[in-house]
Scaffold this active site. Structure first.
Site, PDB file in Angstrom:
ATOM      1  N   ARG A  80       0.834  -1.201   0.000  1.00 16.13           N
ATOM      2  CA  ARG A  80       0.000   0.000   0.000  1.00 16.13           C
ATOM      3  C   ARG A  80       0.869   1.252   0.000  1.00 16.13           C
ATOM      4  O   ARG A  80       0.546   2.248  -0.649  1.00 16.13           O
ATOM      5  CB  ARG A  80      -0.938   0.014   1.214  1.00 16.13           C
ATOM      6  CG  ARG A  80      -1.661   1.357   1.401  1.00 16.13           C
ATOM      7  CD  ARG A  80      -2.733   1.315   2.476  1.00 16.13           C
ATOM      8  NE  ARG A  80      -2.292   0.684   3.704  1.00 16.13           N
ATOM      9  CZ  ARG A  80      -1.531   1.260   4.631  1.00 16.13           C
ATOM     10  NH1 ARG A  80      -1.097   2.500   4.455  1.00 16.13           N
ATOM     11  NH2 ARG A  80      -1.206   0.609   5.736  1.00 16.13           N
ATOM     12  N   TYR A 132     -16.419  17.186 -15.593  1.00 17.74           N
ATOM     13  CA  TYR A 132     -16.832  15.777 -15.588  1.00 17.74           C
ATOM     14  C   TYR A 132     -17.862  15.528 -14.489  1.00 17.74           C
ATOM     15  O   TYR A 132     -17.720  16.011 -13.362  1.00 17.74           O
ATOM     16  CB  TYR A 132     -15.594  14.899 -15.402  1.00 17.74           C
ATOM     17  CG  TYR A 132     -15.874  13.473 -15.007  1.00 17.74           C
ATOM     18  CD1 TYR A 132     -16.647  12.637 -15.814  1.00 17.74           C
ATOM     19  CD2 TYR A 132     -15.361  12.946 -13.821  1.00 17.74           C
ATOM     20  CE1 TYR A 132     -16.909  11.334 -15.436  1.00 17.74           C
ATOM     21  CE2 TYR A 132     -15.608  11.636 -13.451  1.00 17.74           C
ATOM     22  CZ  TYR A 132     -16.395  10.835 -14.268  1.00 17.74           C
ATOM     23  OH  TYR A 132     -16.666   9.543 -13.891  1.00 17.74           O
ATOM     24  N   ASP A 204      -7.344  18.865 -15.009  1.00 22.45           N
ATOM     25  CA  ASP A 204      -7.685  17.518 -15.462  1.00 22.45           C
ATOM     26  C   ASP A 204      -7.336  17.433 -16.940  1.00 22.45           C
ATOM     27  O   ASP A 204      -7.975  18.077 -17.784  1.00 22.45           O
ATOM     28  CB  ASP A 204      -9.179  17.262 -15.230  1.00 22.45           C
ATOM     29  CG  ASP A 204      -9.586  15.825 -15.561  1.00 22.45           C
ATOM     30  OD1 ASP A 204      -8.905  15.179 -16.375  1.00 22.45           O
ATOM     31  OD2 ASP A 204     -10.610  15.366 -15.022  1.00 22.45           O
ATOM     32  N   LYS A 229      -8.669   6.064 -19.124  1.00 27.49           N
ATOM     33  CA  LYS A 229      -8.936   6.516 -20.475  1.00 27.49           C
ATOM     34  C   LYS A 229      -7.698   6.366 -21.358  1.00 27.49           C
ATOM     35  O   LYS A 229      -7.180   5.276 -21.530  1.00 27.49           O
ATOM     36  CB  LYS A 229      -9.458   7.952 -20.434  1.00 27.49           C
ATOM     37  CG  LYS A 229     -10.544   8.217 -19.375  1.00 27.49           C
ATOM     38  CD  LYS A 229     -11.723   7.272 -19.428  1.00 27.49           C
ATOM     39  CE  LYS A 229     -12.913   7.731 -18.594  1.00 27.49           C
ATOM     40  NZ  LYS A 229     -12.708   7.742 -17.129  1.00 27.49           N
TER      41      LYS A 229
END
Length: 396
Positions: A80, A132, A204, A229
């Protein structure tokens, strides 16, 4: 391209900025020669041969924990906190975004949440209004519980930013091109205004990828992506990434990455880095195909309007040419008729699959008003131009 040459062009003759990989990792050997081009960095940054075996492709490391040489003496401690595959991917992201620090998260939304957790309760955020749907949902319905207030504003006119800055404003969130109406925001102009007020600027960059736009070079403090994406590019990984040159901000992000724990799996990191190796080739073809689709739709008698930054009809076409190195693979258009007309179109496409998401090698089509942006109130969608006949295409 010769390493000594710091200028390159893509298949369409569009200039590509070349920058050294300034990312310094304790685990991945960085490429530091300032002359390497985008494709070379995409293939080699964070991808040094494995020192133990000589494997040219770094191996997948699924271990959750790692042997320490002595108490507190280790390369990796716990997956982690850090992992070889994640470290490699983060080095690649940093290189491609011309950053010192790269970060990977379990999703784009987890990236958004982590960025906003760097703020103190009582902070005020300014966000571009045409953002978004998932980002709008988090800012509008989740961030408030953290004591963070958001003002959504049209930043196509950058002067609007000055009117909404408050004493407790800390961050400006930009998306450009915006989703799904493909409006542009002048990153340099917004950054100049924000920095005058002592604010951080987050961009972004999902729709363009580092291949077509580098927000940090234009003045932004932090760049984020839904790596689901274009960066991964094969519709088989959910992930988010971020990059910055700000050491203090990077320290906060690294702490929260470990403390919140919204990290991607080693396998997903391995997959995403594999996808990055062809990012430059894919983005070139996405843009070529999207331009042809946009021009075809603009000439169709069945279409009211087409929105694509590569068209001269786009109201910010000149900004697109100045700020971007290519126009991307996203096209939106308004079909003549109503929502039923749009439904019929979406059900009769052959190569375009009716589905959410974007940026994969396949072509996708969707109706934002009833899919990705259905969570917005009808009046909000109307104000943003997300009409019932607006169709968004991800051109493969």
């Amino acid at each position: 391209m010769s390493p000594a040459n710091n200028t390159a062009t893509d298949a369409n003759g569009v200039p590509i900025a070349i920058s050294p990989n300034r990312f310094v990792s304790s685990h991945a050997v960085p490429i530091t020669d300032a002359g390497y081009g985008f494709g070379t960095l995409a293939i080699h940054a964070g991808a040094s041969p494995d020192p133990a075996t000589g494997a040219v492709i770094p191996p997948l490391s699924l271990s959750t924990t790692f042997k320490q040489r002595a108490v507190g003496d280790f390369v990796y401690e716990y997956s982690r906190s850090d992992n070889p595959n994640r470290a490699n991917l983060e080095a690649a992201i940093a290189a491609l975004e011309h950053a010192k620090h790269g970060f990977a998260f379990s999703s784009g939304s987890a990236t958004t949440a982590t960025v906003l957790n760097t703020l103190q309760p009582g902070s005020h955020v300014i966000s571009v209004n045409d953002v978004y749907g998932g980002t709008h949902r988090y800012l509008n319905k989740v961030a408030g519980s953290l004591g963070i207030e958001t003002t959504f504003v049209d930043l196509a006119n950058v002067d609007n930013l000055r009117d909404v800055v408050r004493e407790n404003t800390r961050l400006v969130w930009i998306e450009t091109p915006t989703n799904p109406t493909l409006r542009l925001v002048d990153i340099t102009a917004v950054s100049d205004i924000a920095h005058e007020a002592g604010l951080f600027v987050v961009v972004d960059n999902t729709f363009l990828s580092p291949y077509f736009q580098n927000p940090l070079d234009l003045g932004a403090d932090l760049v984020v992506h839904s790596a689901t994406k274009y960066i991964n590019g094969h519709s088989d990984v959910v992930m988010g990434v971020a990059a910055t040159n700000n050491d203090a901000l990077a320290s906060k992000m690294r702490f929260l990455q470990n403390a919140i724990g919204a990290v991607p799996s080693p396998f997903d990191c391995y997959q995403a880095q594999r996808g990055i190796k062809t990012l430059h080739l894919r983005m070139r073809q996405h843009a070529i195909n999207a331009q042809r689709v946009a021009e075809f739709l603009e000439g169709s008698e069945y279409v009211d309007s087409v929105v694509y930054p590569g068209l001269e009809s786009h109201p910010q076409h000149e900004l697109a040419k100045r700020q971007m190195r290519g126009f991307g693979g996203m096209v939106s258009f308004r079909i003549k008729g109503n929502t039923h007309t749009a439904d019929r179109f979406l059900q009769r496409t052959r190569l375009f699959t009716l589905a959410e998401s974007l940026g994969g090698v396949e072509s996708l089509a969707e109706l934002p008003a009833r899919m990705t942006h259905a969570g917005l109130a009808p009046e909000e969608r109307n104000e943003l131009g997300i009409t019932e006949n607006l169709i968004r295409l991800s051109v493969g």
